[in-house]
Structures are given as C-alpha cells and as structure tokens.
Enzyme design. Structure first.
Site, PDB file in Angstrom:
ATOM      1  N   THR A  61     -31.124  -2.460   0.909  1.00  0.00           N
ATOM      2  CA  THR A  61     -30.104  -1.510   1.339  1.00  0.00           C
ATOM      3  C   THR A  61     -29.035  -1.429   0.255  1.00  0.00           C
ATOM      4  O   THR A  61     -28.962  -2.308  -0.606  1.00  0.00           O
ATOM      5  CB  THR A  61     -29.501  -1.934   2.696  1.00  0.00           C
ATOM      6  OG1 THR A  61     -28.369  -1.107   2.990  1.00  0.00           O
ATOM      7  CG2 THR A  61     -29.049  -3.387   2.712  1.00  0.00           C
ATOM      8  N   THR A  95     -28.108   1.439   5.722  1.00  0.00           N
ATOM      9  CA  THR A  95     -29.543   1.677   5.891  1.00  0.00           C
ATOM     10  C   THR A  95     -30.012   0.605   6.850  1.00  0.00           C
ATOM     11  O   THR A  95     -29.331  -0.405   7.002  1.00  0.00           O
ATOM     12  CB  THR A  95     -30.210   1.493   4.506  1.00  0.00           C
ATOM     13  OG1 THR A  95     -29.784   2.538   3.651  1.00  0.00           O
ATOM     14  CG2 THR A  95     -31.718   1.500   4.565  1.00  0.00           C
ATOM     15  N   ARG A 107     -31.735  15.247  -2.473  1.00  0.00           N
ATOM     16  CA  ARG A 107     -31.731  13.947  -3.152  1.00  0.00           C
ATOM     17  C   ARG A 107     -32.672  12.988  -2.413  1.00  0.00           C
ATOM     18  O   ARG A 107     -32.727  12.973  -1.186  1.00  0.00           O
ATOM     19  CB  ARG A 107     -30.309  13.392  -3.154  1.00  0.00           C
ATOM     20  CG  ARG A 107     -30.151  11.996  -3.748  1.00  0.00           C
ATOM     21  CD  ARG A 107     -29.847  10.996  -2.678  1.00  0.00           C
ATOM     22  NE  ARG A 107     -29.575   9.665  -3.216  1.00  0.00           N
ATOM     23  CZ  ARG A 107     -29.518   8.585  -2.456  1.00  0.00           C
ATOM     24  NH1 ARG A 107     -29.704   8.677  -1.152  1.00  0.00           N
ATOM     25  NH2 ARG A 107     -29.288   7.427  -2.984  1.00  0.00           N
TER      26      ARG A 107
HETATM   27  N1  GLY Z   1     -30.180   3.018   0.341  1.00  0.00           N
HETATM   28  C1  GLY Z   1     -29.979   4.267   0.936  1.00  0.00           C
HETATM   29  C2  GLY Z   1     -29.804   5.357  -0.031  1.00  0.00           C
HETATM   30  O1  GLY Z   1     -29.096   5.198  -1.028  1.00  0.00           O
HETATM   31  O2  GLY Z   1     -30.363   6.397   0.148  1.00  0.00           O
END
Ligand code: GLY
Length: 287
Positions: A211, A162, A190
């Site tokens: 992240t 991320t 999701r």
């Molecule tokens: N941190 C990114 C995700 O799991 O969507």
C-alpha cells in the site's frame, strides 16, 4: 480432502499514510480491522487461502471508510475507477481488474478471472466481463468521496489508502489480494499498482500486499523484489527490513504486509501509520 498440514495465518491491512490523521476515524478503522480479521480467520479455517483473502478484501471494499470498492476516492474527472488483484501462490497465478467502473467488489471479479485465459482486464473490458458473469452495475461513489473530491477541487489535499490480505491456509497454500480506488484525484485512467504483481504477489514461499504511493511501488518492483529475496534464502523479516531500508534512502511513501509458508508474519512501512492486524490461532495483534 487432504488432511490439514499447517496452522492457518491471516494478515490484513487497511492502508498506510496520511489518511488516518483523524483519531476517531483511526479508532473506528482499527475496530473494523479486528472484526474483519476474525471473520476472515474463520473463513480461512473452513476454506482455502484464495477464498479467504478474497473474502477479507470484499469486506474491506464494502466498508466506506476504506479507499477500495464502495467509498473509493475519485479521479480528477469525478469518476471512480477501481483496481484489484488476487494471486494464488500454489499455482503462482495472478489475475486483476484495472480501472473498472460501477462494480462494487472488483476483488470478486479478479478472483473469477483467475480461471480465465485473459486474466488481467482493464476499463470497459473488465466491466463487460463482470456483467457477463452476473455482476450488476452500481455507483460506488459515496457522499464522503464526492465531498473529498469537491474539497480537492478547492485545493485541499488528503491522503488515500488501499486494502489487502495475505493468508496461509491449513493445506500450506499462500495467497494475496489487494484492492484500491487509486491515489485519488489522479489524471483519468491512471493505473494503480494494486492491479499489478509488484503490489500483490504470492508463490509457494510467501504472500505480500503493498500500500502507499503506487508510482513508487511500481518504481521499486516492491512485492516481487521482496519475494525474490526469500527465494535467495533470506527470512521474510530480513527481506522486509532490507527492502524498506533501501526505500527510506529514496524517501518513499510505502507500507507492506506479508507472511511466509512457515506462518511467519512481516510488515514494514516508511509512512507514520500502516493499519494492519494478523491472527494465528488464538494469537492476534492489531496495529
Ligand atoms: N497504492 C494505491 C495507488 O497508488 O493507486
């Protein structure tokens, strides 16, 4: 314009975890972080914290090496659904897009939403808002992302990452921005933590971008929990240390960066790697 009161500080990350096992890619990504850190710092000295973090995350989204914007990982059905958020600490105001499709820079849409009444938009609503304010529909899938998806279908699992940035501007204001293509190969629809304040938070005391495993970041209420520790009087580094000590007990897979209103930077991770860098005047460090 009011006279500057603070030395600007910028801290940025390109993700944590298992996506950086390839050493050539790791070197390339570190170079990119250095370049974007310098560009972002220039921007920060000329504008404000919100514009600077948005600009940095836009540049990271445009680099297909990162799991955000162009080159994002695909969900189980082969579609890219992107999430991004921006938080303006001086107004304690959050905005996000969740699972937006066919928009190259979701962080720019999140920034625009900061000025709207409905500040968190998902899916088709987010896309329609983006189109209304002039964004063009564009496929964000790269051949590498499609290849990774095909490999996943054949059973090869790979990590994701991320991107994010936190800034303190010359006027003492803080902001954070975070963007992600999600965990990768997840059930369609999701929702990523990157579109939530638990992964992207800023107030008048600190700015934080997280992240790692989104579900775990949500379980931990991460960024808000660290920020509350600052409100309760803990210095930022101690707030990070204490929180990550708790995360290790639960074997979480998470990284985070942050900075406070005095320009102190902090980072912590439970993963092997957290790609990040910070700059304060001429002082600069890349990890
Ligand atoms: N941190 C990114 C995700 O799991 O969507």
């Amino acid at each position: 314009m009011k006279p500057p009161i603070a030395r600007p500080v910028l801290i940025i990350h390109g993700g944590a975890g298992g996506a950086f096992q390839d050493q050539r890619r790791l070197r390339r990504v570190r170079k990119t972080i250095r370049r974007i850190l310098n560009l972002g710092y220039q921007k920060l000295s000329e504008t404000n914290a919100v514009d600077a973090v948005t600009y940095v995350v836009r540049l990271l989204e445009d680099d297909p090496d990162f799991n955000a914007g162009t080159g994002s990982m695909l969900q189980e059905d082969g579609r890219a659904r992107l999430s991004a958020s921006v938080m303006d600490g001086s107004r304690m105001r959050f905005a996000a897009v969740i699972n937006i499709e066919k928009i190259k820079n979701p962080v720019l849409v999140a920034q625009a939403l900061l000025e709207e009444k409905s500040r968190v938009l998902a899916g088709n609503g987010a896309f329609r808002f983006a189109q209304k304010i002039g964004f063009k529909a564009q496929d964000t899938r790269t051949s590498r992302a499609i290849e990774r998806w095909k490999k996943w279908k054949r059973g090869t699992r790979q990590g994701s990452d991320t991107v994010g940035a936190c800034a303190l501007d010359p006027f003492g204001h803080l902001a954070a921005a975070t963007s992600s293509g999600g965990r990768g190969f997840e059930f369609p629809g999701r929702v990523s933590d990157s579109g939530m304040p638990i992964a992207n938070f800023a107030d008048d005391k600190c700015a934080i971008s997280a992240t790692g495993n989104g579900e775990e970041i949500i379980d931990e209420g991460l960024a808000v929990r660290i920020a509350q520790r600052l409100r309760d009087g803990l210095p930022i580094r101690k707030a990070f240390q204490r929180t990550f000590r708790e995360l290790r007990v639960r074997k979480r897979s998470i990284g985070a960066i942050g900075l406070d209103r005095n320009g102190n930077v902090a980072q912590a991770k439970t993963t092997a790697i957290l790609i990040h860098g910070w700059r304060k005047g001429k002082r600069r460090t890349i990890f």
